[in-house]
Design an enzyme around this catalytic site. Structure first.
Site, PDB file in Angstrom:
ATOM      1  CD1 TRP A 103      -2.239  -2.196   1.701  1.00  0.00           C
ATOM      2  CD2 TRP A 103      -2.998  -1.154  -0.130  1.00  0.00           C
ATOM      3  NE1 TRP A 103      -3.253  -2.964   1.167  1.00  0.00           N
ATOM      4  CE2 TRP A 103      -3.735  -2.347   0.050  1.00  0.00           C
ATOM      5  CE3 TRP A 103      -3.298  -0.341  -1.229  1.00  0.00           C
ATOM      6  CZ2 TRP A 103      -4.755  -2.743  -0.825  1.00  0.00           C
ATOM      7  CZ3 TRP A 103      -4.324  -0.730  -2.096  1.00  0.00           C
ATOM      8  CH2 TRP A 103      -5.031  -1.913  -1.886  1.00  0.00           C
ATOM      9  CG  ASP A 173      -3.518   3.740   3.838  1.00  0.00           C
ATOM     10  OD1 ASP A 173      -4.651   3.594   4.327  1.00  0.00           O
ATOM     11  OD2 ASP A 173      -3.114   3.099   2.834  1.00  0.00           O
ATOM     12  CE  LYS A 197      -8.866  -3.232   3.300  1.00  0.00           C
ATOM     13  NZ  LYS A 197      -8.110  -2.330   2.446  1.00  0.00           N
TER      14      LYS A 197
HETATM   15  C1  LIG Z   1      -7.520  -1.816   1.425  1.00  0.00           C
HETATM   16  C2  LIG Z   1      -6.465  -0.803   1.590  1.00  0.00           C
HETATM   17  C3  LIG Z   1      -6.311   0.270   0.697  1.00  0.00           C
HETATM   18  C4  LIG Z   1      -7.155   0.417  -0.544  1.00  0.00           C
HETATM   19  O1  LIG Z   1      -8.421   0.849  -0.220  1.00  0.00           O
HETATM   20  P1  LIG Z   1      -9.488   1.166  -1.365  1.00  0.00           P
HETATM   21  O2  LIG Z   1     -10.608   1.740  -0.542  1.00  0.00           O
HETATM   22  O3  LIG Z   1      -9.812  -0.121  -2.019  1.00  0.00           O
HETATM   23  O4  LIG Z   1      -8.902   2.151  -2.294  1.00  0.00           O
HETATM   24  C5  LIG Z   1      -5.334   1.194   0.955  1.00  0.00           C
HETATM   25  N1  LIG Z   1      -4.535   1.085   2.015  1.00  0.00           N
HETATM   26  C6  LIG Z   1      -4.640   0.071   2.894  1.00  0.00           C
HETATM   27  C7  LIG Z   1      -3.730   0.022   4.079  1.00  0.00           C
HETATM   28  C8  LIG Z   1      -5.601  -0.905   2.708  1.00  0.00           C
HETATM   29  O5  LIG Z   1      -5.708  -1.916   3.590  1.00  0.00           O
END
Ligand SMILES: *Cc1c(COP(=O)(O)O)cnc(C)c1O
Length: 363
Positions: A103, A173, A197
């Site tokens: 990521w 993030d 998530k």
């Molecule tokens: C799932 C995830 C993403 C991507 O998220 P989207 O909403 O699908 O763009 C980005 N960073 C992390 C840490 C993730 O777990």
């Protein structure tokens, strides 16, 4: 609801049952207004109430200070990989990035399209099995900001404490661990997370930004990609993901009813310890991530010798036993149990019981 399985999917992921039940009950007729949340105007007083509810719930649960705005956007966490540098990059002041997995790789791909950056630390050479140690990171005091990923969903590592970036804004993030533990929001300039998530359904992204940072943006940035646009319009510049925001509001109520993030964090720690203990105790499974950096959200494990046939069998037999979503990410293989807030201790217990049986059968 005896037909519910234990869902260990990395995302979209398990939601709390009381939240699903409440959404079901309120679905056709939201609080007597005669229509569903998904049918109502985003400018109606009912929806304004829902938006305020989601925002105040997030603010209380995370302890978000008043000088931070909460935005509900679309485009996923992935769009934030572009929006953050488009809004926060100061020309001549490269962005510092700590590279810890897939990521941050995706973030770097987008950052480099619009900004200069420096890799201030990377654990790629060690296949991202650990996070950089503080003495391995050399921050630039004049960086525009520092980018990190708080929990590496694919490699199963998680920052236990965050690096000190001084006056340089820290951008995190937090897609896969937001609200899983207490975090001091004032240490961050920007936090973003796709909801799917830990806090809601796919389609809504939560952005928490120190308000003054939203003023950095150059005029040339498209209106929809400017944080200031959404801040000024309270996430109502255009139609926001209304139903997703409603679900976040319900999840915030659920967290409070469970005893708040402190109680959630305790439970997450207990769940993770139960699972890591089961892995470490056995001579059959092992965890690739370095113990001190292990994620409490995404638990990666493998069968010794990386026996892919046995791992496939594990996924198949687990599925048949009502334990779903245990296949590791396609880029790393192996097995992964995502044990987000809504996964119960009972679910993790069921998994460790299954792991024991599987080992007795094939070990
Ligand atoms: C799932 C995830 C993403 C991507 O998220 P989207 O909403 O699908 O763009 C980005 N960073 C992390 C840490 C993730 O777990």
């Amino acid at each position: 609801m005896s037909d519910r399985i234990f869902n260990f999917s990395a995302g979209p992921a398990v939601m709390p049952m009381p939240v699903l039940e409440r959404a079901r009950d309120e679905l056709p007729n939201f609080q007597g207004c005669g229509m569903s949340v998904m049918e109502m105007s985003h400018r109606s007083p009912e929806f304004e109430g829902i938006l305020a509810h989601a925002e105040s719930g997030l603010r209380r649960n995370m302890g978000i200070p008043d000088d931070y705005a909460i935005l509900f956007l679309q485009g996923g966490a992935s769009l934030q990989f572009s929006m953050a540098p488009m809004n926060l990059y100061l020309p001549g002041q490269p962005i510092d990035v700590i590279h810890t997995g897939a990521w941050t790789e995706k973030a770097i791909e987008e950052i480099k399209k619009v900004a200069d950056y420096r890799l201030v630390a990377s654990t790629e050479a060690e296949k991202f099995r650990r996070l950089p140690r503080p003495d391995e990171i050399e921050f630039n005091p004049s960086a525009s900001y520092v980018h990190i990923c708080s929990n590496n969903t694919i490699f199963g590592t998680q920052w236990r404490s965050f690096p000190d970036t001084g006056a340089v804004p820290l951008v995190a993030d937090m897609s896969s661990d937001i609200l899983s533990r207490m975090v001091d929001v004032s240490k961050f300039g920007l936090i973003f997370a796709g909801a799917q998530k830990n806090i809601g359904p796919a389609g809504v992204t939560v952005v928490i930004i120190r308000k003054e940072l939203a003023q950095r943006t150059p005029a040339s940035v498209p209106t929809m990609l400017k944080y200031a646009t959404h801040l000024k319009n309270n996430s109502l510049y255009n139609t926001p993901p209304t139903f997703g925001i409603y679900m976040i509001a319900l999840v915030m109520d659920w967290i409070e009813a469970e005893g708040g993030v402190v109680a959630i964090e305790e439970r997450n720690e207990a769940k993770a310890k139960l699972l890591y203990n089961a892995i470490d105790r056995s001579g059959f499974y092992y965890g690739p991530a370095e113990a001190s950096d292990r994620s409490y959200m995404n638990v990666n494990f493998r069968v010794h010798g990386d026996n892919e046939e046995l791992e496939k069998k594990f996924v198949r037999e687990a599925e048949a036993a009502g334990l779903s979503g245990l296949k590791g990410h396609r880029s790393v293989g192996g097995l992964r149990a995502s044990i987000y807030n809504a996964m119960s201790l009972e679910g993790v217990q069921a998994l460790t019981d299954f792991m024991g049986e599987f080992e007795r059968k094939y070990g």
